[in-house]
Design a protein around this motif. Structure first.
Motif, PDB file in Angstrom:
ATOM      1  N   GLU A 625      33.419  63.672  97.075  1.00 31.10           N
ATOM      2  CA  GLU A 625      33.278  65.099  96.774  1.00 31.10           C
ATOM      3  C   GLU A 625      34.461  65.719  96.586  1.00 31.10           C
ATOM      4  OE1 GLU A 625      30.707  66.970  99.554  1.00 31.10           O
ATOM      5  OE2 GLU A 625      28.899  65.751  98.809  1.00 31.10           O
ATOM      6  N   ASN A 626      35.368  65.403  97.733  1.00 28.76           N
ATOM      7  CA  ASN A 626      36.759  65.954  97.593  1.00 28.76           C
ATOM      8  C   ASN A 626      37.670  65.634  96.344  1.00 28.76           C
ATOM      9  OD1 ASN A 626      40.055  65.542  98.585  1.00 28.76           O
ATOM     10  ND2 ASN A 626      39.039  67.361  99.617  1.00 28.76           N
ATOM     11  N   ILE A 627      37.728  64.348  95.914  1.00 26.46           N
ATOM     12  CA  ILE A 627      38.308  63.884  94.686  1.00 26.46           C
ATOM     13  C   ILE A 627      37.782  64.451  93.573  1.00 26.46           C
ATOM     14  CG2 ILE A 627      37.047  61.598  94.751  1.00 26.46           C
ATOM     15  CD1 ILE A 627      40.653  62.450  93.600  1.00 26.46           C
ATOM     16  N   GLU A 628      36.323  64.382  93.554  1.00 26.47           N
ATOM     17  CA  GLU A 628      35.861  65.008  92.161  1.00 26.47           C
ATOM     18  C   GLU A 628      36.170  66.764  92.054  1.00 26.47           C
ATOM     19  OE1 GLU A 628      31.599  62.342  92.056  1.00 26.47           O
ATOM     20  OE2 GLU A 628      31.673  64.259  93.160  1.00 26.47           O
ATOM     21  N   THR A 629      36.355  67.503  93.298  1.00 22.00           N
ATOM     22  CA  THR A 629      36.630  68.605  92.978  1.00 22.00           C
ATOM     23  C   THR A 629      38.135  68.869  92.883  1.00 22.00           C
ATOM     24  OG1 THR A 629      35.090  69.277  95.003  1.00 22.00           O
ATOM     25  CG2 THR A 629      37.017  70.872  94.547  1.00 22.00           C
ATOM     26  N   LEU A 630      39.013  68.056  93.242  1.00 23.23           N
ATOM     27  CA  LEU A 630      40.572  67.984  93.018  1.00 23.23           C
ATOM     28  C   LEU A 630      40.863  67.725  91.660  1.00 23.23           C
ATOM     29  CD1 LEU A 630      41.996  66.549  96.358  1.00 23.23           C
ATOM     30  CD2 LEU A 630      42.517  68.799  95.450  1.00 23.23           C
TER      31      LEU A 630
END
Length: 915
Positions: A625-630
């Motif tokens: 989720e973090n990399i998909e947001t970044l």
């Protein structure tokens, strides 16, 4: 025009109102003490004193000095008081001489001539051959501390004046000590009020220094703990001293009201600062629905603002009656202007016009031209705020003309630039863009002429300096980039640089406009770097450096965030400068960059990459989720800075991208910008520079390459704090030794300041330090840990590198990190190179795993060893090696279809010479 007198500095910039108006302590009691003491001799025409004629001559000179001072003729006042001092010395009147010298020093301080003022004050204490060196000040302090009872009341006042000089020279700790000595030497008397005022001003400067160097995490922690006490701690001593100065019932009106004014303004500035900081964090926590954190921040801000507002209102109820009691004189005029400006700033305008008009009338009555220009200028500011632009413009022009007249016989640049920039804003608001460009350019030229002065001799104002003058630079760049001025008009604007390379005639117009804008941005970068270290650490090349002269395969990118857009200037070898405009509000830019920081490195956010990776068993779903947001955020920044120039970069076969960053962009890992398919580092090598003018473009000589490699692998305790073991450091150092057999390895107890100093004498072009360290906005908190449990500050390391006379081409700081969320911390890395003489620095923006760091560094040096490989290319290849490894072997199966997370590989940055 270059002015001959270099020591008249921006007295107006010490505090938020741009001003002397808030900090000046004109010791009227010092002047009246001088004359009163001399006139109270028991002499008369019937019973004359010995040498009465000589005394009368000296007394008349002293009185003439006071008259000239009160009329704003500071040079004449200083000369007259010098003559009075010489007359008193001839007749053996030591007391009269002392008082005259103290008065002379005050006039010199008001002129910004601090070294001369300091030397004059040392004469008061009979210091032979006074030069105001640190050793002379130290010796004077030692002598007086040993014999505190030997000080006369007049000498105690002289010490107060010396404390003021030291503060304005940036020697804040020494100023504090001297002022404490002055305070303890004075009996209970009205004179103590002025010393307490000076102590308050010094503590205020110290407080500014402490608070402005807090990093993002520390401010967040104070807000989260709702600690009003800690929030106000940097200024508590200043508050106390100001209050003590006010409470001395017998004190003269001037120091009392000045203390109230300074206290009032400090309360207002503190309110604004904390309100901005709290709202910034609330905005971050709202993104993550952190209801508890938001409530705590709101509670903290409400409590803090209530307390400060109550204290400010109490002062506001007292100040007008105090101002009404003042005798019309220079100090009284400045006090009125000070209060009026504070009210203007807080949009309480009902009293402002009458205050400023009264100050103007008094200045004209006294024929004090400096006070008159301030009163006119701030009246102009008042009418601008009221929307009366014609009247505001006329008053500002009058103020400017008056200050420029004083430049003919003296130096009023510290006043002139204020009204030049104010006039620029007024003309712009009225649609006169050409006039606005001319006015802002004049302000820019004035500030440039003052730059060496600010660096050399008024260091306490420098941190505020960048905050106050930055709008001049930004407004001028904004106007230049929007302008359609002709070549002839442009050529008259900025002081010409004889080394400026001109392009072909057909591209000259666009090139000149962009070149001038680029020069202004470069100047801002230099000013910020000087300001960061508060001394003249950046020696520029003094030429308009072009990328052609450094690296034809590189492109330099200047992103400039303006209120209504981002302007990006591109510099390619052999080509005219190019620009693109991205129509986006500054608030939206900052919001995007804050989101990037929150998801990547904000330790107060549970789901930030920093917190996810810091756990022993990272949650793959959270990572996904973090990399998909970044990635979309990195893509948005890519679209701002790179996408508009993709065709030019490709057609010109650009390999290296060099970024000149400012503001919140400085904390962005540029290598991780994303085009939807690839990271930027997969297409280009990336480096950062504070300014091209600081670059020494020589290439690293591979045939002579050897490394001084030092590190700490054991857990170590420094000043009560434990630093974890870095178990892979021995492997990291051994790899370097194997790659470059001529290298020297220092591990754990072998690694000390002394061994570094000793080994540096062997001419190592690369210094590699694998140890814990930190770089932040506070140069005093920039340090590395040595194997003997000590810390080396940035200043100490710089001195070690410089003392050997060896040019360090590359300084590698492995395992060190920049302070979390600290937008100015990259300046610490740049400054490390500039101050130490190292041409470039390699470090990381956040802590990187010990194992991956060792692997990365091994790859970096293997590539650096190859003939013809530039540092920037070696960095890229090492980062690509990590990337490819993570693509082949993702940490979790859930991540196999996503690009490797930037947290693994993107923090490494090369700052400075990239060759």
């Amino acid at each position: 025009m270059i002015y001959k007198k270099y020591r008249r500095l921006l007295i107006l910039i010490f505090s938020g109102l741009l001003g002397l108006l808030s900090t000046i302590t004109i010791p009227v009691r010092s002047h009246s003490l001088n004359l009163q003491a001399l006139s109270n001799q028991s002499c008369s025409s019937a019973s004359p004193c010995p040498q009465q004629n000589a005394d009368a001559g000296a007394l008349e000179l002293a009185r003439d000095g006071e008259r000239r001072y009160n009329a704003g003729d500071l040079e004449a006042a200083a000369q007259l008081w010098q003559q009075a001092a010489e007359s008193y010395e001839k007749i053996g009147d030591r007391e009269g001489m002392t008082k005259s010298l103290i008065n002379k020093s005050q006039a010199l301080q008001d002129l910004g001539l601090y070294p001369k003022a300091c030397k004059t004050l040392l004469q008061v204490f009979a210091i032979p051959n006074p030069n105001c060196s640190a050793s002379q000040i130290e010796q004077l302090q030692k002598n007086l501390t040993q014999k505190p009872d030997s000080l006369t009341r007049t000498q105690a006042i002289g010490l107060q004046s010396l404390g003021d000089v030291l503060r304005r020279q940036g020697l804040l700790q020494k100023s504090q000590e001297i002022l404490q000595l002055s305070l303890s030497s004075l009996p209970e008397s009205p004179a103590k009020s002025a010393v307490l005022l000076s102590l308050g001003n010094t503590e205020r400067a110290l407080g500014n220094q402490i608070r402005d160097r807090w990093d993002y995490d520390l401010v967040t922690e104070i807000i989260d703990r709702k600690s009003v006490i800690d929030a106000l701690a940097p200024y508590q001593k200043a508050f106390n001293y100001y209050q003590q100065a006010v409470n001395i019932a017998s004190a003269p009106a001037i120091p009392k009201v000045q203390a109230q004014l300074n206290y009032f303004q400090l309360l207002r500035e503190t309110q604004e600062w904390w309100n901005e900081q709290t709202n910034r964090r609330i905005a971050s926590w709202k993104r993550f629905s952190e209801a508890k954190l938001i409530q705590r921040a709101q509670d903290f801000n409400s409590q803090l603002q209530s307390q400060l507002s109550q204290d400010a209102q109490t002062l506001q109820n007292q100040i007008p009656s105090q101002l009404a009691t003042l005798t019309p004189n220079r100090a009284g005029i400045y006090a009125q202007i000070n209060y009026a400006e504070s009210l203007l700033h807080s949009n309480q305008t009902s009293e402002v016009e009458s205050l400023l008009k009264n100050a103007l009338q008094q200045a004209r009555t006294l024929q004090d031209k400096r006070a008159e220009t301030y009163a006119l200028g701030y009246l102009g500011k008042f009418y601008r705020q009221q929307g009366e632009l014609t009247q505001a413009t006329q008053l500002t022009q009058q103020a400017l003309m008056l200050s420029q007249e004083q430049n003919i016989t003296g130096d009023a640049r510290e006043i002139t630039y204020l009204w030049q920039s104010q006039l620029g804003g007024l003309l712009r608001k009225q649609g006169n863009s050409k006039g606005a460009v001319a006015a802002y350019t004049a302000a820019f030229n004035t500030l440039q002429s003052l730059r060496s002065d600010l660096n050399a001799n008024n260091q306490d104002v420098q941190f505020d300096f960048i905050q106050e003058v930055k709008p001049v630079y930004i407004e001028l760049v904004d106007l230049l980039l929007k302008s359609n001025l002709s070549n002839e008009e442009l050529n008259y604007l900025i002081v010409p640089n004889p080394n400026l390379n001109r392009q072909k005639a057909e591209t000259k117009k666009a090139q000149d406009r962009l070149e001038l804008a680029r020069r202004v941005i470069e100047s801002l970068q230099l000013a910020e770097l000087d300001n960061f270290f508060q001394d003249p650490c950046s020696e520029t090349t003094n030429v308009a450096v072009q990328i052609d002269n450094i690296d034809p395969s590189a492109a330099v990118i200047y992103p400039i965030v303006l209120p209504d857009r981002i302007e990006v200037i591109l510099s390619l070898a052999g080509k005219p400068l190019q620009e693109v405009k991205i129509p986006i509000q500054e608030s939206a830019v900052n919001e995007t960059l804050d989101r990037l920081y929150d998801y990547l490195d904000n330790s107060s956010i549970n789901n930030s990459a920093r917190n996810i990776f810091s756990t022993s068993n990272p949650n793959p779903r959270e990572l996904k989720e973090n990399i998909e947001t970044l990635l979309p955020i990195f893509a948005e920044v890519y679209n701002w800075l790179i996408k508009p120039f993709e065709n030019q970069l490709n057609s010109n076969q650009i390999q290296n991208l060099v970024f000149v960053l400012n503001g919140r962009l400085q904390r962005v890992p540029i290598a991780a910008l994303y085009d939807g398919q690839k990271y930027l580092i997969e297409k280009y090598s990336v480096a950062l520079v504070p300014s091209l003018q600081l670059i020494s473009p020589q290439k690293l000589q591979r045939q002579k390459l050897k490394v001084l490699a030092a590190g700490v692998s054991e857990q170590i305790k420094v000043q009560g704090e434990f630093f974890a073991a870095l178990v892979n450091v021995p492997k990291e150092l051994e790899q370097i030794k194997q790659t470059f057999p001529g290298s020297q390895k220092l591990l754990n107890q072998e690694f000390t300041a002394k061994t570094i100093q000793k080994n540096l004498q062997q001419n190592y072009p690369v210094v590699h330090l694998a140890t814990h360290g930190l770089f932040s906005s506070n140069p005093q908190r920039n340090f590395i840990i040595t194997g003997d449990g000590q810390s080396i500050s940035i200043d100490e390391l710089s001195n070690l590198l410089k003392e050997t006379g060896t040019t360090v081409e590359l300084l590698v700081l492995s395992a060190c990190e920049t302070a979390t969320g600290d937008e100015r911390a990259v300046l610490g890395l740049a400054g490390m190179a500039v101050r130490s003489g190292a041409r470039s620095t390699l470090a990381s923006l956040w802590p990187v795993g010990d194992t991956s760091t060792a692997v990365f560094m091994g790859e970096f040096y293997q590539h650096l060893k190859q003939p013809g490989t530039k540092q920037i290319e070696a960095l890229r290849k090492a980062q690509l090696s990590l990337l490819e490894s993570l693509k082949s072997n993702p940490t979790f199966p859930e991540l196999k279809n996503l690009p490797p997370h930037p947290y693994y590989w993107a923090p490494y940055v090369l700052v400075g010479n990239w060759q």
